[in-house]
Design a protein around this motif. Structure first.
Motif, PDB file in Angstrom:
ATOM      1  N   CYS A   1      -3.977  -1.101 -14.278  1.00 51.02           N
ATOM      2  CA  CYS A   1      -4.546  -0.213 -13.248  1.00 51.02           C
ATOM      3  C   CYS A   1      -5.974   0.183 -13.623  1.00 51.02           C
ATOM      4  O   CYS A   1      -6.186   0.865 -14.630  1.00 51.02           O
ATOM      5  CB  CYS A   1      -3.675   1.033 -13.112  1.00 51.02           C
ATOM      6  SG  CYS A   1      -4.403   2.253 -11.999  1.00 51.02           S
TER       7      CYS A   1
ATOM      8  N   PRO B   1      -0.488   4.093 -11.644  1.00 48.96           N
ATOM      9  CA  PRO B   1       0.491   3.829 -10.568  1.00 48.96           C
ATOM     10  C   PRO B   1       1.719   4.731 -10.694  1.00 48.96           C
ATOM     11  O   PRO B   1       2.182   5.314  -9.710  1.00 48.96           O
ATOM     12  CB  PRO B   1       0.864   2.362 -10.788  1.00 48.96           C
ATOM     13  CG  PRO B   1      -0.234   1.791 -11.625  1.00 48.96           C
ATOM     14  CD  PRO B   1      -0.805   2.902 -12.426  1.00 48.96           C
TER      15      PRO B   1
ATOM     16  N   ARG C   1       0.968   8.201  -9.555  1.00 46.08           N
ATOM     17  CA  ARG C   1       0.818   8.310  -8.089  1.00 46.08           C
ATOM     18  C   ARG C   1       2.173   8.194  -7.389  1.00 46.08           C
ATOM     19  O   ARG C   1       2.402   8.851  -6.369  1.00 46.08           O
ATOM     20  CB  ARG C   1      -0.154   7.244  -7.569  1.00 46.08           C
ATOM     21  CG  ARG C   1      -1.584   7.485  -8.024  1.00 46.08           C
ATOM     22  CD  ARG C   1      -2.575   6.550  -7.353  1.00 46.08           C
ATOM     23  NE  ARG C   1      -3.915   6.861  -7.787  1.00 46.08           N
ATOM     24  CZ  ARG C   1      -4.655   6.110  -8.613  1.00 46.08           C
ATOM     25  NH1 ARG C   1      -4.164   4.974  -9.095  1.00 46.08           N
ATOM     26  NH2 ARG C   1      -5.858   6.490  -8.965  1.00 46.08           N
TER      27      ARG C   1
ATOM     28  N   CYS D   1      -7.185   5.745  -5.886  1.00 44.93           N
ATOM     29  CA  CYS D   1      -6.509   4.445  -5.974  1.00 44.93           C
ATOM     30  C   CYS D   1      -7.302   3.416  -5.172  1.00 44.93           C
ATOM     31  O   CYS D   1      -7.694   3.668  -4.035  1.00 44.93           O
ATOM     32  CB  CYS D   1      -5.092   4.566  -5.415  1.00 44.93           C
ATOM     33  SG  CYS D   1      -4.282   2.970  -5.209  1.00 44.93           S
ATOM     34  N   LEU D   2      -7.531   2.249  -5.772  1.00 40.26           N
ATOM     35  CA  LEU D   2      -8.322   1.205  -5.099  1.00 40.26           C
ATOM     36  C   LEU D   2      -7.488   0.366  -4.140  1.00 40.26           C
ATOM     37  O   LEU D   2      -8.035  -0.453  -3.408  1.00 40.26           O
ATOM     38  CB  LEU D   2      -8.925   0.271  -6.150  1.00 40.26           C
ATOM     39  CG  LEU D   2      -9.928   0.899  -7.115  1.00 40.26           C
ATOM     40  CD1 LEU D   2      -9.546   0.595  -8.544  1.00 40.26           C
ATOM     41  CD2 LEU D   2     -11.334   0.427  -6.826  1.00 40.26           C
ATOM     42  N   GLY D   3      -6.173   0.509  -4.209  1.00 36.87           N
ATOM     43  CA  GLY D   3      -5.317  -0.372  -3.403  1.00 36.87           C
ATOM     44  C   GLY D   3      -5.414  -1.817  -3.861  1.00 36.87           C
ATOM     45  O   GLY D   3      -5.167  -2.749  -3.091  1.00 36.87           O
ATOM     46  N   CYS D   4      -5.757  -2.008  -5.149  1.00 40.59           N
ATOM     47  CA  CYS D   4      -6.024  -3.365  -5.647  1.00 40.59           C
ATOM     48  C   CYS D   4      -4.737  -4.159  -5.906  1.00 40.59           C
ATOM     49  O   CYS D   4      -4.758  -5.380  -5.994  1.00 40.59           O
ATOM     50  CB  CYS D   4      -6.829  -3.293  -6.934  1.00 40.59           C
ATOM     51  SG  CYS D   4      -5.912  -2.579  -8.324  1.00 40.59           S
ATOM     52  N   ARG D   5      -3.641  -3.456  -6.100  1.00 39.09           N
ATOM     53  CA  ARG D   5      -2.319  -4.028  -6.325  1.00 39.09           C
ATOM     54  C   ARG D   5      -2.146  -4.709  -7.676  1.00 39.09           C
ATOM     55  O   ARG D   5      -1.250  -5.528  -7.855  1.00 39.09           O
ATOM     56  CB  ARG D   5      -1.942  -5.000  -5.209  1.00 39.09           C
ATOM     57  CG  ARG D   5      -1.971  -4.348  -3.860  1.00 39.09           C
ATOM     58  CD  ARG D   5      -1.014  -5.038  -2.993  1.00 39.09           C
ATOM     59  NE  ARG D   5      -1.192  -4.669  -1.610  1.00 39.09           N
ATOM     60  CZ  ARG D   5      -0.568  -5.278  -0.631  1.00 39.09           C
ATOM     61  NH1 ARG D   5       0.244  -6.286  -0.878  1.00 39.09           N
ATOM     62  NH2 ARG D   5      -0.739  -4.890   0.604  1.00 39.09           N
TER      63      ARG D   5
ATOM     64  N   CYS E   1      -1.073  -3.262 -10.069  1.00 42.60           N
ATOM     65  CA  CYS E   1       0.213  -2.713 -10.544  1.00 42.60           C
ATOM     66  C   CYS E   1       1.390  -3.528 -10.014  1.00 42.60           C
ATOM     67  O   CYS E   1       2.410  -3.646 -10.693  1.00 42.60           O
ATOM     68  CB  CYS E   1       0.331  -1.242 -10.136  1.00 42.60           C
ATOM     69  SG  CYS E   1      -0.051  -0.907  -8.416  1.00 42.60           S
TER      70      CYS E   1
ATOM     71  N   TYR F   1       4.088  -1.317  -4.244  1.00 36.83           N
ATOM     72  CA  TYR F   1       3.127  -0.221  -4.311  1.00 36.83           C
ATOM     73  C   TYR F   1       2.169  -0.228  -3.118  1.00 36.83           C
ATOM     74  O   TYR F   1       1.799   0.824  -2.603  1.00 36.83           O
ATOM     75  CB  TYR F   1       2.334  -0.293  -5.634  1.00 36.83           C
ATOM     76  CG  TYR F   1       1.371   0.856  -5.734  1.00 36.83           C
ATOM     77  CD1 TYR F   1       1.770   2.091  -6.231  1.00 36.83           C
ATOM     78  CD2 TYR F   1       0.070   0.726  -5.261  1.00 36.83           C
ATOM     79  CE1 TYR F   1       0.895   3.158  -6.254  1.00 36.83           C
ATOM     80  CE2 TYR F   1      -0.809   1.788  -5.284  1.00 36.83           C
ATOM     81  CZ  TYR F   1      -0.392   3.004  -5.789  1.00 36.83           C
ATOM     82  OH  TYR F   1      -1.252   4.070  -5.805  1.00 36.83           O
TER      83      TYR F   1
HETATM   84  S1  SF4 Z   1      -3.369  -0.266  -6.464  1.00 30.38           S
HETATM   85 FE1  SF4 Z   1      -4.785  -0.606  -8.198  1.00 30.38          FE
HETATM   86  S2  SF4 Z   1      -5.816   1.386  -8.508  1.00 30.38           S
HETATM   87 FE2  SF4 Z   1      -4.006   1.761  -7.204  1.00 30.38          FE
HETATM   88  S3  SF4 Z   1      -2.395   2.351  -8.636  1.00 30.38           S
HETATM   89 FE3  SF4 Z   1      -2.180   0.126  -8.326  1.00 30.38          FE
HETATM   90  S4  SF4 Z   1      -3.407  -0.811  -9.985  1.00 30.38           S
HETATM   91 FE4  SF4 Z   1      -4.003   1.363  -9.841  1.00 30.38          FE
END
Ligand code: SF4
Ligand code: SF4
Length: 429
Positions: A34, A47, A50, A75-79, A81, A91
């Motif tokens: 993350c 993650p 959150r 949160c970047l929404g990068c996934r 996690c 997520y």
């Molecule tokens: S989406 Fe990205 S920034 Fe958000 S909790 Fe998952 S890894 Fe972290």
């Protein structure tokens, strides 16, 4: 695994799909994947933190105050996690639900509202975007961008730095339509919203490379924004409208495969089946359209495309989040790059850690975005590469801005534009 409370024992608020929260077993294995946790080392910006926060909000144990919103916004929404999670936690779905909950139930400060509503009103509409950028095209033609930058306030300067030079940016590949076989698959390149204004060469070069590899390329005018910007900012109603319009257009196109030069758009379209699963009219079509999403490198490899020219340079590859974590595509672009005679491919440390672009994140959360951009470029510079190749225009602009700040000779370039350079045997200087 923890059992969800029943609706009798525990009333829950509509924060997200509550049952999905119980897939998380709180192991923490996602933490190091993350970017915000890596940058802050704060549990609430991980993650797991959150997910705990969403659950507490849903169960009414926590109020939706500025602090809670801050952790969700960051949160970047990068996934990253999702890829790291051994329990298969969805997520992405959770955070999209939580964002919509925030927008329904929380009043943001004036400046934050202004920033977000500007992005929301302009970015998904290419004609509005072109109108806003028209004066800047003149500024760029006159070479006055540095002078403009000097007189702008800090926050506008950050936005300006992320804008690529306007007008023609990258050369196009030769328009080589290989005579496609009668049964050659038809491919549509979804031109998107921001991408068709700021990354047109990425779209056109994707089409030209696919045509050169023997695909029938159909140009489709009617597609609109994929809806990802809205999903990531909590505006699910408009995201659904965009998704429905795209499903109708893409279904009617007869495409066998759908490609986007922006990996965030590809992932959004690949998830239309889930997004429209309750739509009585379009659920089946949405599933069919979603199943056709492919990426450029996979299609080129499948067609056994081979570069005819040598191109001597050192290249590193950055994994755009939604291509790697959303669609699970990591090997194909690397394989394609390594197959080009003369290209030396060097692996990038933390190549799948978000660069901070994340849709409009670098506009709404500039501090964290800058920190992640610096980290990414430290790793890129350490490779000594001439080019950092990637598959998403947002990453390209974010990384290019940081490379420029450092006067680095390394160039950030989209895969389609890089393949065009190879085809033209040209170089960016
Ligand atoms: S989406 Fe990205 S920034 Fe958000 S909790 Fe998952 S890894 Fe972290
Ligand atoms: S999201 Fe997955 S990896 Fe992260 S704490 Fe929960 S179960 Fe573990």
């Amino acid at each position: 695994m923890e059992e969800p409370p029943t609706s009798h024992s525990q009333p829950v608020r509509d924060v997200c799909d509550y049952d999905l929260l119980f897939d998380c077993v709180h192991c923490g294995l996602c933490a190091e994947a993350c970017p915000t946790y890596v940058a802050t080392r704060r549990e609430m910006d991980s993650p797991r933190g959150r997910i705990y926060l969403m659950k507490s909000l849903a169960e009414g144990k926590l109020q939706l105050d500025d602090d809670a919103v801050r952790h969700l916004d960051l949160c970047l929404g990068c996934r990253g996690c999702e890829t790291a999670c051994p329990s298969g936690v969805h997520y992405g779905q959770l955070i999209e639900g939580a964002r919509a909950f925030v927008e329904r139930n929380h009043r943001r400060g004036v400046f934050d509202r202004l920033k977000r509503s500007t992005v929301s009103a302009i970015f998904p509409y290419p004609s509005r975007m072109r109108a806003v950028l028209a004066p800047l095209i003149v500024v760029d033609r006159l070479g006055l961008r540095p002078a403009l930058r000097a007189i702008l306030p800090r926050s506008f300067r950050d936005w300006l730095d992320l804008l690529p030079p306007l007008g023609a940016r990258h050369p196009l590949a030769p328009d080589l339509h290989v005579a496609s076989a009668d049964n050659a698959p038809t491919v549509v390149v979804h031109h998107g919203c921001v991408a068709q204004v700021l990354a047109n060469s990425e779209n056109l070069n994707s089409e030209r490379m696919l045509a050169a590899a023997g695909y029938r390329v159909e140009h489709l005018e009617e597609t609109v924004c994929c809806g990802a910007l809205d999903l990531h900012s909590g505006n699910s109603a408009r995201a659904l409208e965009f998704a429905r319009a795209n499903v109708r257009a893409l279904k009617g196109s007869g495409a066998d495969a759908i490609v986007s030069a922006a990996s965030g758009c590809s992932t959004a379209i690949a998830e239309y089946g889930e997004l429209l699963k309750h739509d009585a009219e379009l659920a089946a079509d949405a599933r069919a359209v979603a199943g056709k999403v492919k990426d450029l490198s996979t299609l080129l490899l499948a067609a056994k495309w081979t570069p005819v020219r040598e191109f001597r340079c050192t290249v590193t590859y950055h994994d755009a989040c939604h291509l790697a974590h959303g669609l699970g595509i990591r090997e194909a672009p690397r394989k394609l790059l390594a197959s080009i005679p003369g290209v030396r491919l060097v692996e990038l440390t933390e190549s799948d850690l978000c660069c901070g672009s994340a849709g409009s994140y670098n506009l709404t959360e500039p501090e964290m975005a800058r920190e992640l951009g610096r980290r990414k470029v430290d790793n890129i510079v350490a490779t000594g590469a001439d080019y950092v190749v990637l598959a998403n225009p947002g990453c390209e602009f974010q990384i290019a801005a940081e490379l420029k700040r450092r006067n680095s000779k390394t160039r950030a370039i989209h895969l389609a534009d890089f393949l065009a350079l190879v085809a033209n045997n040209d170089r960016i200087r």
